[in-house]
Design a protein around this motif. Structure first.
Motif, PDB file in Angstrom:
ATOM      1  N   CYS A  98      44.036 -37.830  11.021  1.00 48.27           N
ATOM      2  CA  CYS A  98      42.740 -36.784  10.887  1.00 48.27           C
ATOM      3  C   CYS A  98      41.774 -37.076  12.017  1.00 48.27           C
ATOM      4  O   CYS A  98      41.766 -37.977  12.757  1.00 48.27           O
TER       5      CYS A  98
ATOM      6  N   CYS B 219      42.469 -36.546   3.683  1.00 50.44           N
ATOM      7  CA  CYS B 219      42.338 -37.692   4.313  1.00 50.44           C
ATOM      8  C   CYS B 219      41.523 -38.851   3.325  1.00 50.44           C
ATOM      9  O   CYS B 219      40.777 -38.441   2.650  1.00 50.44           O
TER      10      CYS B 219
ATOM     11  N   CYS C 113      37.558 -39.668   5.261  1.00 50.44           N
ATOM     12  CA  CYS C 113      36.257 -38.655   5.206  1.00 50.44           C
ATOM     13  C   CYS C 113      36.461 -37.463   4.109  1.00 50.44           C
ATOM     14  O   CYS C 113      35.681 -36.878   3.931  1.00 50.44           O
TER      15      CYS C 113
HETATM   16 ZN   LIG Z   1      39.290 -38.048   7.791  1.00 49.08          ZN
END
Ligand SMILES: [Zn+2]
Length: 174
Positions: A29, A68, A71
């Motif tokens: 990510c 992810c 986040c």
């Molecule tokens: Zn992330």
């Protein structure tokens, strides 16, 4: 300089790259996290082995998305309708709504690392077959060849156990 698939530009860390038509790497990510939840659509022809699923007459779908775990951002990894030679150029693909995606679970595991390998046309073949002879209503530039795949393999690694779900996706796309 490596030419990356447009939708993976921010998240694909290349491990091997051959401009004649193969690349592989891992998904990271943009926040740096390598752990994802997986959502998918397709036909499970074996446990943790995903193929294209017929959705309507002559139309097939297969989608893999990654969330992810740090986040929360969602990334599209593969969509047969958008990234497959057969799905896009031969117009065999259809995109399914997100509601039809299911969450990947392997035993107790919901968290995965993602490795992907892609095959695509070499420059000469792509120019001849696609740039110079596009399907009606479409047009392509030579650089698009990295976005139109002839094969895709996605392996998932379970974060807790380390077990690898090899060939979670392994589909010939052309
Ligand atoms: Zn992330």
């Amino acid at each position: 300089m490596e030419n990356l698939p447009t939708h993976l530009e921010k998240i694909l860390r290349v491990i091997e790259y051959d401009d004649r038509g193969t690349m592989s790497g891992k998904i990271v990510c943009e926040c740096g996290c390598e752990t994802f939840g997986i959502k998918y659509f397709g036909e499970n022809y074996a446990p943790h082995c995903l193929g294209v699923q017929k959705v309507e007459e002559q139309k097939y779908a297969c989608v893999v998305k990654a969330d992810c775990r740090n986040c929360g951002k969602e990334w599209l990894i593969f969509d047969f309708a958008k990234h497959a030679y057969d799905g896009l150029i031969c117009e065999d693909g259809v995109t399914v709504p997100d509601e039809r995606l299911v969450t990947a679970v392997a035993g107790e595991e919901h968290d995965f690392r993602i490795e992907i390998s892609i095959e695509f046309d070499d420059e000469e073949q792509f120019t001849e077959e696609v740039v110079d002879n596009p399907p009606e209503g479409m047009s392509f530039a030579p650089d698009d060849r990295i976005n139109i795949w002839s094969w895709v393999v996605i392996d998932l690694k379970c974060v807790k156990s380390g077990k690898v779900l090899k060939d979670f996706v392994n589909i010939e796309l052309a």
